[in-house]
Design a protein around this motif. Structure first.
Motif, PDB file in Angstrom:
ATOM      1  N   VAL A 270     -48.138  18.687  37.338  1.00 23.88           N
ATOM      2  CA  VAL A 270     -48.403  19.777  36.394  1.00 23.88           C
ATOM      3  C   VAL A 270     -48.053  19.361  34.973  1.00 23.88           C
ATOM      4  N   LEU A 271     -46.911  18.707  34.809  1.00 27.32           N
ATOM      5  CA  LEU A 271     -46.510  18.277  33.471  1.00 27.32           C
ATOM      6  C   LEU A 271     -47.471  17.234  32.920  1.00 27.32           C
ATOM      7  N   ALA A 272     -47.983  16.356  33.776  1.00 29.48           N
ATOM      8  CA  ALA A 272     -48.955  15.359  33.324  1.00 29.48           C
ATOM      9  C   ALA A 272     -50.236  16.024  32.851  1.00 29.48           C
ATOM     10  N   LEU A 273     -50.588  17.143  33.465  1.00 28.94           N
ATOM     11  CA  LEU A 273     -51.789  17.871  33.064  1.00 28.94           C
ATOM     12  C   LEU A 273     -51.579  18.652  31.776  1.00 28.94           C
ATOM     13  N   CYS A 274     -50.401  19.231  31.612  1.00 29.92           N
ATOM     14  CA  CYS A 274     -50.184  20.206  30.536  1.00 29.92           C
ATOM     15  C   CYS A 274     -49.535  19.641  29.278  1.00 29.92           C
ATOM     16  N   TYR A 275     -48.792  18.556  29.410  1.00 28.16           N
ATOM     17  CA  TYR A 275     -48.080  17.999  28.255  1.00 28.16           C
ATOM     18  C   TYR A 275     -48.850  16.811  27.672  1.00 28.16           C
ATOM     19  N   GLY A 276     -48.847  16.704  26.355  1.00 32.13           N
ATOM     20  CA  GLY A 276     -49.370  15.501  25.736  1.00 32.13           C
ATOM     21  C   GLY A 276     -48.490  14.313  26.064  1.00 32.13           C
ATOM     22  N   ASP A 277     -47.183  14.555  26.149  1.00 29.53           N
ATOM     23  CA  ASP A 277     -46.216  13.515  26.502  1.00 29.53           C
ATOM     24  C   ASP A 277     -45.184  14.114  27.444  1.00 29.53           C
ATOM     25  N   PRO A 278     -45.381  13.981  28.754  1.00 28.19           N
ATOM     26  CA  PRO A 278     -44.418  14.546  29.709  1.00 28.19           C
ATOM     27  C   PRO A 278     -43.016  13.987  29.551  1.00 28.19           C
TER      28      PRO A 278
ATOM     29  N   THR B 228     -58.592   8.988  31.012  1.00 28.81           N
ATOM     30  CA  THR B 228     -59.812   8.573  31.692  1.00 28.81           C
ATOM     31  C   THR B 228     -59.714   8.680  33.202  1.00 28.81           C
ATOM     32  N   GLU B 229     -58.540   8.962  33.715  1.00 30.71           N
ATOM     33  CA  GLU B 229     -58.356   9.056  35.146  1.00 30.71           C
ATOM     34  C   GLU B 229     -58.791  10.425  35.656  1.00 30.71           C
ATOM     35  N   SER B 230     -59.224  10.466  36.900  1.00 26.84           N
ATOM     36  CA  SER B 230     -59.589  11.730  37.512  1.00 26.84           C
ATOM     37  C   SER B 230     -58.321  12.511  37.832  1.00 26.84           C
ATOM     38  N   PRO B 231     -58.326  13.831  37.615  1.00 26.51           N
ATOM     39  CA  PRO B 231     -57.141  14.621  37.910  1.00 26.51           C
ATOM     40  C   PRO B 231     -56.903  14.699  39.401  1.00 26.51           C
ATOM     41  N   ASP B 232     -55.652  14.708  39.810  1.00 26.22           N
ATOM     42  CA  ASP B 232     -55.300  14.844  41.214  1.00 26.22           C
ATOM     43  C   ASP B 232     -55.520  16.293  41.644  1.00 26.22           C
ATOM     44  N   THR B 233     -55.766  16.518  42.908  1.00 27.84           N
ATOM     45  CA  THR B 233     -55.969  17.885  43.383  1.00 27.84           C
ATOM     46  C   THR B 233     -54.762  18.751  43.096  1.00 27.84           C
ATOM     47  N   ALA B 234     -53.598  18.184  43.052  1.00 27.77           N
ATOM     48  CA  ALA B 234     -52.394  19.000  42.848  1.00 27.77           C
ATOM     49  C   ALA B 234     -52.341  19.585  41.455  1.00 27.77           C
ATOM     50  N   THR B 235     -52.980  18.932  40.472  1.00 25.74           N
ATOM     51  CA  THR B 235     -52.905  19.455  39.115  1.00 25.74           C
ATOM     52  C   THR B 235     -53.594  20.790  38.997  1.00 25.74           C
ATOM     53  N   ALA B 236     -54.513  21.097  39.898  1.00 23.53           N
ATOM     54  CA  ALA B 236     -55.198  22.375  39.835  1.00 23.53           C
ATOM     55  C   ALA B 236     -54.350  23.510  40.385  1.00 23.53           C
ATOM     56  N   ALA B 237     -53.288  23.167  41.080  1.00 25.26           N
ATOM     57  CA  ALA B 237     -52.525  24.207  41.750  1.00 25.26           C
ATOM     58  C   ALA B 237     -51.769  25.092  40.780  1.00 25.26           C
ATOM     59  N   LEU B 238     -51.356  24.583  39.664  1.00 17.65           N
ATOM     60  CA  LEU B 238     -50.561  25.359  38.717  1.00 17.65           C
ATOM     61  C   LEU B 238     -50.866  24.854  37.311  1.00 17.65           C
ATOM     62  N   PRO B 239     -51.900  25.383  36.656  1.00 13.86           N
ATOM     63  CA  PRO B 239     -52.343  24.845  35.370  1.00 13.86           C
ATOM     64  C   PRO B 239     -51.322  24.956  34.247  1.00 13.86           C
ATOM     65  N   VAL B 240     -50.361  25.843  34.347  1.00 19.81           N
ATOM     66  CA  VAL B 240     -49.298  25.961  33.352  1.00 19.81           C
ATOM     67  C   VAL B 240     -47.972  25.854  34.090  1.00 19.81           C
ATOM     68  N   PRO B 241     -47.007  25.106  33.561  1.00 18.14           N
ATOM     69  CA  PRO B 241     -45.721  24.984  34.256  1.00 18.14           C
ATOM     70  C   PRO B 241     -45.120  26.347  34.561  1.00 18.14           C
ATOM     71  N   PRO B 242     -44.504  26.503  35.734  1.00 18.35           N
ATOM     72  CA  PRO B 242     -43.994  27.813  36.125  1.00 18.35           C
ATOM     73  C   PRO B 242     -42.767  28.255  35.358  1.00 18.35           C
ATOM     74  N   ALA B 243     -41.992  27.297  34.864  1.00 19.32           N
ATOM     75  CA  ALA B 243     -40.788  27.625  34.108  1.00 19.32           C
ATOM     76  C   ALA B 243     -40.829  26.881  32.791  1.00 19.32           C
ATOM     77  N   GLY B 244     -39.712  26.950  32.031  1.00 21.57           N
ATOM     78  CA  GLY B 244     -39.599  26.350  30.712  1.00 21.57           C
ATOM     79  C   GLY B 244     -40.468  25.133  30.508  1.00 21.57           C
ATOM     80  N   PRO B 245     -40.068  23.904  30.797  1.00 24.49           N
ATOM     81  CA  PRO B 245     -38.643  23.629  30.947  1.00 24.49           C
ATOM     82  C   PRO B 245     -37.913  23.919  29.637  1.00 24.49           C
TER      83      PRO B 245
END
Length: 340
Positions: free
Chosen positions: A206-214, A4-21
């Motif tokens: 990014v992980l908070a945006l992309c993972y169900g459970d970071p 329910t929280e608004s996404p932070d501006t930083a989450t838009a910077a990289l919608p998919v994690p750049p590496a693995g993990p």
């Protein structure tokens, strides 16, 4: 971050994690393929020799059918480092860095549309002589893979789409910042607003945006992702690639006629597996039913606890579903041979 929280501006910077993990300690081979106007970095599990440019005969995977993994917006071939080893005994897999992402430099023509990404995949497969492949795509890579399967069915043996970025009439509010990257100047603005942020903070967002459970990401995996994020931020073309790629994706959503992604989904002939996460903040879970109806005879795997990158968060479950798809294809081919 709650739903329910608004996404932070930083989450838009990289919608998919750049590496693995990815799996720590796993070794991979990386090679570069040079084509006219295009250079692609290609990653594969260790033990497979890198083919020569345009030569599909080199390597040790001739006894397994080829597979190609295609990442999403902001991602890289490292997004598949968890899944590829789990399927290495069944397919001769490679993961590509799309132009401008990972270790692939920008294309000479500066075109980052979904069609251009699809053409890059097609050009690589034609040059390497690896088709037809088991094509596996995530997010933007899922949209590009859909287009590949529709326009070049000869190159695709099966299709697996993990949270594919297909047009939504009512996107989730949490996906809006990513769409805003398409607006000229916004990506650079995000960069300036978050100039003082550490790679670790960016990675957490990014992980908070992309993972169900970071929390599923190990400390080692988190550090690897942060290191890759830091490297990418130093690239002079990073923000331009993000902006143009986001614009290309938004433009693909607006195309009509035969170029519409949903129309192209209906044209796909390859057996298709669709994977959707119940906690996906970028591609709505409600799109799963529409996708299942659009891709004829498709299989649908829904993971209520997964986010946008199920192949990274639940690789074993996704691998089992892909194996089932491959098994069904073998069964269908055997049955057809018997009837003939």
């Amino acid at each position: 971050m709650s739903s329910t929280e608004s996404p932070d501006t930083a989450t838009a910077a990289l919608p998919v994690p750049p590496a693995g993990p990815g799996r720590q300690g796993a070794t991979e081979t990386v090679h570069t393929v040079t084509l006219p106007g295009l250079t692609l970095t290609v990653r594969a599990p260790a033990g497979r020799l890198a083919p020569r440019d345009g030569d599909g005969d080199a390597g040790t995977g001739q006894d397994r059918e080829p597979a190609l993994y295609v990442h999403g917006l902001g991602g890289s071939s490292q997004n598949w480092s968890d899944l590829m080893p789990l399927l290495a005994d069944r397919v001769d897999g490679e993961a590509v860095d799309l132009p401008g992402f990972g270790h692939s430099p920008p294309p000479d023509d500066g075109n980052y549309s979904v069609s251009a990404q699809a053409r890059a995949v097609i050009r690589y497969l034609d040059a390497a002589g690896r088709g037809p492949v088991h094509l596996i795509g995530n997010s933007m890579g899922g949209a590009a893979s859909t287009r590949v399967a529709a326009v070049r069915p000869d190159l695709v043996r099966t299709l697996t789409l993990i949270s594919p970025a297909l047009p939504e009439l009512r996107p989730q509010l949490t996906a809006v910042p990513t769409a805003l990257l398409a607006v000229p100047g916004i990506a650079g603005l995000f960069g300036r607003l978050t100039h003082d942020w550490t790679p670790e903070r960016r990675t957490r967002e990014v992980l908070a945006l992309c993972y169900g459970d970071p929390g599923r990401v190990s400390p080692e995996g988190f550090n690897a992702a942060a290191d890759e994020y830091a490297r990418r931020l130093e690239l002079p073309y990073f923000w331009e690639v993000m902006e143009r790629s986001a614009r290309g994706l938004v433009n693909a959503y607006t195309l009509g006629g035969q170029h519409n992604l949903w129309r192209q989904a209906e044209r796909v002939l390859a057996p298709t597996l669709l994977v959707y996460g119940g906690r996906d903040r970028l591609v709505s879970f409600r799109m799963a039913r529409r996708a299942a109806a659009a891709f004829r005879g498709s299989r649908l795997l829904t993971l209520p606890e997964a986010g946008h990158v199920a192949m990274m968060e639940h690789p074993e479950t996704v691998a089992r579903a892909v194996r089932d798809l491959l098994d069904s294809e073998v069964t269908d081919v055997t049955a057809d041979a018997g009837r003939s």
